[in-house]
Design an enzyme around this catalytic site. Sequence first.
Site, PDB file in Angstrom:
ATOM      1  N   GLU A   4       1.851  -7.367   9.470  1.00 15.51           N
ATOM      2  CA  GLU A   4       0.863  -7.975   8.570  1.00 15.51           C
ATOM      3  C   GLU A   4       0.944  -9.510   8.681  1.00 15.51           C
ATOM      4  OE1 GLU A   4      -1.273  -6.035   7.410  1.00 15.51           O
ATOM      5  OE2 GLU A   4      -0.253  -4.097   7.453  1.00 15.51           O
ATOM      6  N   ARG A  16       0.814  -1.223   0.000  1.00 16.70           N
ATOM      7  CA  ARG A  16       0.000   0.000   0.000  1.00 16.70           C
ATOM      8  C   ARG A  16       0.840   1.261   0.000  1.00 16.70           C
ATOM      9  NH1 ARG A  16      -3.564  -1.152   5.121  1.00 16.70           N
ATOM     10  NH2 ARG A  16      -1.555  -2.062   5.694  1.00 16.70           N
TER      11      ARG A  16
HETATM   12  C1  LIG Z   1      -9.986  -6.632   7.483  1.00 13.40           C
HETATM   13  C2  LIG Z   1      -9.249  -7.161   6.290  1.00 13.40           C
HETATM   14  C3  LIG Z   1      -8.045  -6.600   5.919  1.00 13.40           C
HETATM   15  N1  LIG Z   1      -7.376  -7.065   4.848  1.00 13.40           N
HETATM   16  C4  LIG Z   1      -6.090  -6.469   4.479  1.00 13.40           C
HETATM   17  C5  LIG Z   1      -6.116  -4.998   4.139  1.00 13.40           C
HETATM   18  C6  LIG Z   1      -4.725  -4.558   4.532  1.00 13.40           C
HETATM   19  O1  LIG Z   1      -3.833  -4.885   3.455  1.00 13.40           O
HETATM   20  C7  LIG Z   1      -4.390  -5.461   5.721  1.00 13.40           C
HETATM   21  C8  LIG Z   1      -4.610  -4.803   7.071  1.00 13.40           C
HETATM   22  O2  LIG Z   1      -3.706  -3.738   7.245  1.00 13.40           O
HETATM   23  P1  LIG Z   1      -3.645  -2.813   8.556  1.00 13.40           P
HETATM   24  O3  LIG Z   1      -2.175  -2.500   8.663  1.00 13.40           O
HETATM   25  O4  LIG Z   1      -4.160  -3.585   9.718  1.00 13.40           O
HETATM   26  O5  LIG Z   1      -4.448  -1.587   8.271  1.00 13.40           O
HETATM   27  O6  LIG Z   1      -5.218  -6.590   5.608  1.00 13.40           O
HETATM   28  C9  LIG Z   1      -7.874  -8.140   4.117  1.00 13.40           C
HETATM   29  O7  LIG Z   1      -7.232  -8.590   3.135  1.00 13.40           O
HETATM   30  N2  LIG Z   1      -9.048  -8.715   4.497  1.00 13.40           N
HETATM   31  C10 LIG Z   1      -9.764  -8.262   5.550  1.00 13.40           C
HETATM   32  O8  LIG Z   1     -10.847  -8.821   5.862  1.00 13.40           O
END
Ligand SMILES: Cc1cn([C@H]2C[C@H](O)[C@@H](COP(=O)(O)O)O2)c(=O)[nH]c1=O
Length: 196
Positions: free
Chosen positions: A140, A97
């Site tokens: 992550e 991102r």
């Molecule tokens: C809830 C949720 C999140 N994701 C993905 C989106 C982002 O790439 C990360 C979370 O990043 P953060 O540092 O916690 O903001 O996870 C996803 O793929 N599926 C989901 O349900």
Amino acid sequence: MGSLTPGERVPRRRPVWHIRPAAQIARHHTQLLCTAAGSSSSEAATARHTNSATAGQLDLIIGPMFAGKTSALLKRVNDLEAQGLTVVAIKSAKDTRYHASRLVTHDGQSRECFAASSLAEFKEHQASEYRASQAIAIDEAQFFPDLLEFCLEAAERDNKLVVVAGLSGDFRRKRFGEVLDLVPLDAIAGPLALSV
Ligand SMILES: Cc1cn([C@H]2C[C@H](O)[C@@H](COP(=O)(O)O)O2)c(=O)[nH]c1=O
Ligand SMILES: Nc1ncnc2c1ncn2[C@@H]1O[C@H](COP(=O)(O)OP(=O)(O)O)[C@@H](O)[C@H]1O
């Protein structure tokens, strides 16, 4: 917090759970886990002594998106480095991102890291960094297919301090990857310590 007017909703807290200490290592667990992982006893013994400066430990930072997990992880890394520990940071290569190879918070703090698709890939490509590290920060974590195996080996066999930041659940409020599988590891050490 000021008082609420009638009908006003209580602002939602977005908790970040820090779970520690976890998986302080008992030798018999180490032996069992090394055997389960298929290591020979001499490999296990060598690995146990690669990092005599630290005792294996696993700390979890979990919560929903935007809760401050990466911020907490970066703070932990900075604190550990200030204490003189050699720390490597890893994030999932899926997280592009803000940057391909830096840990970046939503409000723009960052630091260099290794990006990998799996933790085995990190270990294979950055073998010397892995060996030299006393602490490993993983961001992550929900995206790593081999999170549990890696954390067990790093903390219990190789005596590293492993700090893991990841989602407590997905958008359906279901488990995401192996993050929640790390929680019971605390039972090895004793009671959980939870703070928000
Ligand atoms: C809830 C949720 C999140 N994701 C993905 C989106 C982002 O790439 C990360 C979370 O990043 P953060 O540092 O916690 O903001 O996870 C996803 O793929 N599926 C989901 O349900
Ligand atoms: N949309 C946004 N724009 C800028 N900063 C944000 C935004 N949402 C949250 N923040 C700030 O970002 C920080 C949390 O980011 P981060 O640590 O990356 O969270 P997480 O890793 O849990 O997703 C907090 O200081 C928060 O105030």
